[in-house]
Scaffold this motif. Structure first.
Motif, PDB file in Angstrom:
ATOM      1  N   SER A  43       0.835  -1.206   0.000  1.00 33.57           N
ATOM      2  CA  SER A  43       0.000   0.000   0.000  1.00 33.57           C
ATOM      3  C   SER A  43       0.869   1.255   0.000  1.00 33.57           C
ATOM      4  O   SER A  43       1.901   1.299   0.687  1.00 33.57           O
ATOM      5  N   LYS A  84     -13.937  -0.094  -0.910  1.00 29.30           N
ATOM      6  CA  LYS A  84     -14.005  -1.513  -0.542  1.00 29.30           C
ATOM      7  C   LYS A  84     -14.943  -1.735   0.640  1.00 29.30           C
ATOM      8  O   LYS A  84     -15.667  -2.735   0.701  1.00 29.30           O
ATOM      9  N   GLN A 115      -6.143  -3.932  -5.772  1.00 28.82           N
ATOM     10  CA  GLN A 115      -7.196  -3.937  -4.758  1.00 28.82           C
ATOM     11  C   GLN A 115      -8.586  -3.957  -5.378  1.00 28.82           C
ATOM     12  O   GLN A 115      -9.468  -4.710  -4.949  1.00 28.82           O
TER      13      GLN A 115
END
Length: 339
Positions: free
Chosen positions: A32, A248, A275
């Motif tokens: 990330s 998400k 992702q």
């Protein structure tokens, strides 16, 4: 190395550095920007690194030197990445029952005359009308065009004081809709609609992630502004990471089958893409051809995507090289019949 000329020794040294960098770039998929922001920048160079390592492998092979094994080995490790960069053949299953989904960053229909010609807004409208998508996701949308596009259902949203917004037009009834309202400082956002297709309800997200704010035509990549540019890109990646976490969380609250369209302002080698692609098919990888370039950049740069639920077969995918915006429109033909 003894049999190499001085020039070839120098080239192999450069080859080794770029091969190492390509291996490191594979890690960007999993790290990330909020953890290590600098490594995320490497993901932008992956297409170039793949190409240059391929050139090195060919160079050494032509010279019958075993040094070709270095780049070949690195390329084989990252073989799954190659289909994200280039597809050899197009899947062509054109069914009357297909649902056509288009995503297009229209840059406010050339409102600020970035393209120096008349009637660009009309050309965009005519192009969309001619392609007849069933679902249309627009980024950098200007509200003054909403009455021109002829669809029975639409959802448009612009943040307060924002100069642009997003829109989803559809031929299917909208049962639910909303905005995720990405936090400041950004005009970018994600919106969604739940559409009724036959007896099924399907969620469509239109995502426009934070821009890196790089203008390839005007940006001067000098030593003086290099550090400033790096910090700006790192900041944008961190903002993208926060936007993706919000998206998400929103998706996790629904059990609907989902399609994600939009301008990710990042490529298919990034953590951001990885992702959002989770449990999804990339329509370009499934049915597209060539580099799939979607952004006006000297190097093939694919930053616009249609990601579909894994249960939806992708029958065809097109990238249209029309010069009405700084982005190219993309369209996928998807089958819902088996669902």
């Amino acid at each position: 190395m003894k049999k190499l000329s001085l020039l070839d020794k120098l080239l192999f040294f450069v080859n080794s550095l770029l091969a190492t960098l390509l291996i490191l770039s594979y890690l960007t998929y999993f790290i990330s920007p909020n953890s290590i922001s600098l490594i995320s920048i490497i993901s932008l160079s992956v297409p170039f690194l793949i190409l240059i390592n391929l050139i090195f492998a060919i160079y050494w092979l032509i010279k019958l030197k075993k040094q070709f094994l270095l780049s070949l080995f690195v390329l084989l490790i990252g073989f799954p990445y190659l289909t994200k960069f280039y597809n050899i053949s197009e899947k062509k299953i054109l069914l009357e029952s297909d649902t056509k989904i288009m995503s297009y960053n229209v840059r406010m229909f050339n409102k600020y005359k970035n393209i120096k010609e008349e009637g660009v807004d009309k050309k965009i409208i005519d192009f969309i009308t001619n392609k007849q998508p069933d679902i249309l996701c627009l980024q950098e949308y200007s509200n003054d065009k909403k009455s021109i596009l002829k669809f029975p259902y639409r959802y448009t949203f612009s943040k307060k004081k924002s100069i642009f917004g997003q829109a989803i037009y559809t031929r299917y009834k909208i049962l639910n809709k909303g905005s995720l309202n990405f936090s400041s400082p950004t005009n970018n956002n994600a919106i969604f609609v739940d559409i009724l297709k036959g007896k099924d309800t399907i969620r469509i997200y239109n995502v426009h992630l934070q821009s890196l704010q790089i203008n390839p035509q005007k940006e001067e990549l000098t030593k003086e502004n290099g550090e400033k540019l790096r910090k700006r890109v790192e900041k944008a990646f961190k903002i993208q990471a926060n936007q993706i976490e919000l998206l998400k969380l929103h998706m996790a609250k629904s059990n609907l089958k989902t399609i994600i369209c939009g301008d990710f302002n990042n490529n298919a080698f990034s953590w951001a893409y990885h992702q959002l692609k989770e449990n999804k098919n990339d329509a370009f990888e499934e049915a597209g051809k060539g580099f799939g370039k979607t952004y006006d950049f000297p190097f093939p740069f694919r930053i616009d995507f249609i990601l579909t639920d894994e249960s939806f077969p992708v029958n065809n995918f097109k990238t249209y090289p029309v010069k009405y915006s700084d982005h190219n429109p993309i369209m996928a033909r998807i089958s819902f019949n088996n669902n």
